[in-house]
Design an enzyme around this catalytic site. Sequence first.
Site, PDB file in Angstrom:
ATOM      1  N   GLU A 139       0.540  -1.186   0.309  1.00  0.00           N
ATOM      2  CA  GLU A 139       0.242  -0.631  -0.588  1.00  0.00           C
ATOM      3  C   GLU A 139       1.118   1.369   0.092  1.00  0.00           C
ATOM      4  O   GLU A 139       0.750   2.690  -0.515  1.00  0.00           O
ATOM      5  CB  GLU A 139      -0.952   0.298   1.332  1.00  0.00           C
ATOM      6  CG  GLU A 139      -1.898   1.114   1.375  1.00  0.00           C
ATOM      7  CD  GLU A 139      -2.994   0.873   0.167  1.00  0.00           C
ATOM      8  OE1 GLU A 139      -2.323   2.669  -0.915  1.00  0.00           O
ATOM      9  OE2 GLU A 139      -3.990   0.483  -0.041  1.00  0.00           O
TER      10      GLU A 139
ATOM     11  N   ALA B  62       2.132   6.907   0.957  1.00  0.00           N
ATOM     12  CA  ALA B  62       2.223   6.352   1.766  1.00  0.00           C
ATOM     13  C   ALA B  62       1.353   5.389   2.243  1.00  0.00           C
ATOM     14  O   ALA B  62       0.872   5.049   2.075  1.00  0.00           O
ATOM     15  CB  ALA B  62       3.048   7.751   2.189  1.00  0.00           C
TER      16      ALA B  62
ATOM     17  N   LEU C 271      -1.886   6.565   2.256  1.00  0.00           N
ATOM     18  CA  LEU C 271      -3.200   6.466   2.127  1.00  0.00           C
ATOM     19  C   LEU C 271      -3.615   5.535   1.539  1.00  0.00           C
ATOM     20  O   LEU C 271      -3.062   4.582   0.748  1.00  0.00           O
ATOM     21  CB  LEU C 271      -3.134   7.602   0.750  1.00  0.00           C
ATOM     22  CG  LEU C 271      -2.832   9.334   1.389  1.00  0.00           C
ATOM     23  CD1 LEU C 271      -3.057  10.271   0.248  1.00  0.00           C
ATOM     24  CD2 LEU C 271      -3.763   9.857   2.157  1.00  0.00           C
TER      25      LEU C 271
ATOM     26  N   GLY D  30      13.315  15.281   5.475  1.00  0.00           N
ATOM     27  CA  GLY D  30      12.924  14.280   5.055  1.00  0.00           C
ATOM     28  C   GLY D  30      11.860  14.064   3.508  1.00  0.00           C
ATOM     29  O   GLY D  30      11.493  13.146   4.116  1.00  0.00           O
TER      30      GLY D  30
ATOM     31  N   GLU E  87      13.739  11.222  -1.294  1.00  0.00           N
ATOM     32  CA  GLU E  87      14.456  10.216  -1.223  1.00  0.00           C
ATOM     33  C   GLU E  87      15.778  10.955  -1.180  1.00  0.00           C
ATOM     34  O   GLU E  87      16.470  12.138  -1.312  1.00  0.00           O
ATOM     35  CB  GLU E  87      14.771   9.772  -2.606  1.00  0.00           C
ATOM     36  CG  GLU E  87      13.384   8.934  -3.457  1.00  0.00           C
ATOM     37  CD  GLU E  87      12.730   7.435  -2.519  1.00  0.00           C
ATOM     38  OE1 GLU E  87      13.739   6.723  -2.189  1.00  0.00           O
ATOM     39  OE2 GLU E  87      11.726   7.842  -2.477  1.00  0.00           O
TER      40      GLU E  87
ATOM     41  N   ASP F 246       9.979   8.445  -9.368  1.00  0.00           N
ATOM     42  CA  ASP F 246       9.717   8.483  -8.821  1.00  0.00           C
ATOM     43  C   ASP F 246       8.093   8.328  -8.859  1.00  0.00           C
ATOM     44  O   ASP F 246       6.888   7.522  -8.956  1.00  0.00           O
ATOM     45  CB  ASP F 246       9.597   8.871  -7.045  1.00  0.00           C
ATOM     46  CG  ASP F 246       9.416   8.150  -6.196  1.00  0.00           C
ATOM     47  OD1 ASP F 246       9.801   6.816  -5.709  1.00  0.00           O
ATOM     48  OD2 ASP F 246       8.750   8.830  -5.611  1.00  0.00           O
TER      49      ASP F 246
ATOM     50  N   LYS G 297       4.839   5.429  -9.412  1.00  0.00           N
ATOM     51  CA  LYS G 297       3.709   5.085  -8.876  1.00  0.00           C
ATOM     52  C   LYS G 297       2.185   4.662  -9.777  1.00  0.00           C
ATOM     53  O   LYS G 297       2.118   3.493  -9.700  1.00  0.00           O
ATOM     54  CB  LYS G 297       3.786   6.399  -8.383  1.00  0.00           C
ATOM     55  CG  LYS G 297       4.701   6.516  -7.089  1.00  0.00           C
ATOM     56  CD  LYS G 297       4.814   7.257  -5.516  1.00  0.00           C
ATOM     57  CE  LYS G 297       5.110   7.457  -4.703  1.00  0.00           C
ATOM     58  NZ  LYS G 297       5.845   9.164  -4.522  1.00  0.00           N
TER      59      LYS G 297
ATOM     60  N   GLY H  57       6.503  11.477   4.295  1.00  0.00           N
ATOM     61  CA  GLY H  57       6.711  11.431   5.579  1.00  0.00           C
ATOM     62  C   GLY H  57       6.646   9.830   6.316  1.00  0.00           C
ATOM     63  O   GLY H  57       6.320   9.340   6.331  1.00  0.00           O
TER      64      GLY H  57
END
Length: 813
Positions: free
Chosen positions: A604, A609, A611, A662, A665, A676, A680, A795
């Site tokens: 997931e 992240a 969600l 943060g 990456e 990235d 996704k 995060g």
Amino acid sequence: MRVLKFGGTSVGTIASLRNVLSIVEKASKEDRLIVVVSAFGGVTDQLLKAGLLASKNDPSFNSVFDAIKRRHLEVATAFGIEEETTSKLYSYLSELEDMLRGIYYINELSEKTTNRLCAYGELCSSLLITEAMKLEGLSVNRKNATELIITSNGKSKQTIRYAATNANITSYFQTSSERITVLPGFVAATETGELTTLGRGGSDYSAAILAAGVAASEVQIWTDVSGMFTANPKLVKQARPIATISYQEAMELSHFGAKVLYPPTIVPVMLRRIPIQIKNTFSPEAAGTLITHEGTERTLSVSGLTNIDSISLITLEGTGIVGIPGISKRLFETLSQQSINVILITQASSEHSICVGILDNEASFAKQAIDSEFENEIQLEKMQPLLVETNLSIIALVGDNMKNHQGISGKMFSTLGKNNINIRAIAQGASEKNISAVIASKDVKKALNALHERFFEDQRKQLNLYIAGVGNVGGKLINQITQQKQYLKEKLNLNIRVIGITNSRKMHFNTDGISLKDHKTLLEVEGVLADMDVFIKNAISLNKRNSIFVDVTASDLVAASYSKFLKQSIAVVACNKIACSSDYENYRNLKELSTKYNAPFLFETNVGAGLPIIDTLANLMASGDEITSIEAVLSGSLNFVFNNFKKEATFHDTVKQAQAEGYTEPDPRIDLSGIDVARKILILARESGMEMNLEEVINKPFLTEENLNSSSVSHFYETLKKDEAYFQKILGKAQKKGAQLKYVAQLKDGKASVGLEEIPEGHPFYNLEGKDNIVLFYTKRYHEQPLIIKGAGAGGEVTASGLFSDIIRMRTY
Ligand code: ADP
Ligand code: ASP
Ligand code: MG
């Protein structure tokens, strides 16, 4: 009268013997007692070992004998036992030594001699225990059981001559008025006075025979556990004592391996309805188990789980046996002629094969005898030579109540299946009191624990985690698990244990669960050199139920390990996107392995992240919806960058800030190049059922050639500084139109693309703040207004919590 039996485990040490004395003293105040004792723990094994060595002409039998001697003399000394008794002990020991010498000289150990040899264990222990009781001031007498218990013959398979035995017992206890009578267990004699034994573990049986003979009010079996447990407590930590149980159930449990009670024990007491209590010498106040005629009304369908180890399966197979009468008869007659004990039988309905479970040490005799019995058929190729498989065990579910419950075997087999335990054969007793399965011995502990959890722990589940990557996100995950542990235990009946952790340098394991608060120190101080292959091997060989591998790295090497875990039915939870965005074949293979081996593969956190994006998509697809298009802002990092990029803040500084906080990456180019986001949207495309590879995702980069070709992260920052004017131009153009810059991913008409877009006011993306993500699903059902998922999409905390919820999903699995 009451009969108390103390097993080898209760008379194993000087300290435990003191417990025995105090239990007997207390009980003798209430009733007349018969006390049956076993040999000191382990002595029967030592006697057999010495006999075997002597028969093989190995002089080291002497040192085994010396150890036995020492053991008894130590007890005599510890209890201050007087000379007279010690001389009797010496004479037993010298008889024993003579006997061993005899065996050594003639190189032969007959059944008769074995019986006599073993008897010394109980003869010596009963002698010493009686004297110790006398010294405690108890009114006690010793009687040799060979003068009371009479068996049909001196062979290992004999029966009790109850008429003679009961007559002996009645007359002895009518004439004796001693408060306590101590007898050696295990030993008996034939009518002609030849010494016999009642089989390994037979002291329980001695106690039951004596109890039946005197019509005792109860038999107490004192041992080292607090009763008959729902499974062997030495293998299943969560096992618990069964408060009450029926004779039949106890018999079934003991027949199928619950060693705490020797199987034939039940018969003599059951006929007279004498209750049996199983009690713990080391915790006398514990309630233990009461075995009676009735058992109790129980809601539980299964009363206990058992296992028998050292099993071989022999299989007679061939077209020549189909429909031919008498094949099974010949097979079983051959086994019976060899005195081979048949533990389990299954026959395929095609009659093509018959499969029999026997003890390992009888397998080679069985093979010889059966191959010679069917020599003709084997030569004519109607039948194959007997097939023998070893290193197997039988596990069994036992319960009077099982027949009233549906689907027990279904639950049993699905639990074993989910834990990748291969079932070699299955048998179900016609009485439906028992379902047994033959599995590899190495899987027994895992099988018992998984089944115990399924049938006895009110849906309690233990998850065993192996975590790779314990840095930022991994560390937060461990913190969250630590914080929630109690809640999960209480509210969800879920017990999470982390068994292994690794980072790129070190790894650390603890089979009972790593203390999470100290995981960093443990890894540093006790950790060994990290090696992914060894990490995988350990996780597999620890063979724990409900195992989950959690990948919190961004490593190719770690991503390449998933198939190895899935093939062992170890679930994989990953925030690492590499596997799902790698070559399509690899992605598909992992999904197939997950289905085939019943091991969830959950990722997931690969998109948005914590969600619930992938889960929502999966639910839409599963319920028959179809995705027409997806529009999304999937990079928390890029969203953060473009939300903070203002005229006054340079692009360079904004990216720097994003990295420092943060949100990117470690190599910000992975975010800024769009790779990235491309990964996704690729994953979303695949999860919507499309066969697509990363090269097919159209990527319109907004970075300059120089930015993209930079040689290192620091070089990249330099090129950003140089190209500031270019970035300001992009920003200025958008601002002029009153638009916001957003890095958008799209899936439409079978094509996926990513790129920087100018978003006009009024668009759902326009007001997307901070590091938020947003996904619009346009589907057959949601065609006018899309289904929208929006929220923090980057995060450490939210990613960790996404991983955490994937892990917890295993509870219903
Ligand atoms: P003793 O020497 O007292 O006769 P045993 O070793 O014969 O003791 O039997 C006790 C042992 O039986 C326990 O220590 C335990 O390991 C084993 N055992 C196996 N299955 C069960 C079970 N279902 N309940 C309790 N004990 C069991
Ligand atoms: N001493 C015997 C054995 O070890 C009998 C018993 O302990 O019940 O098998
Ligand atoms: Mg025993």
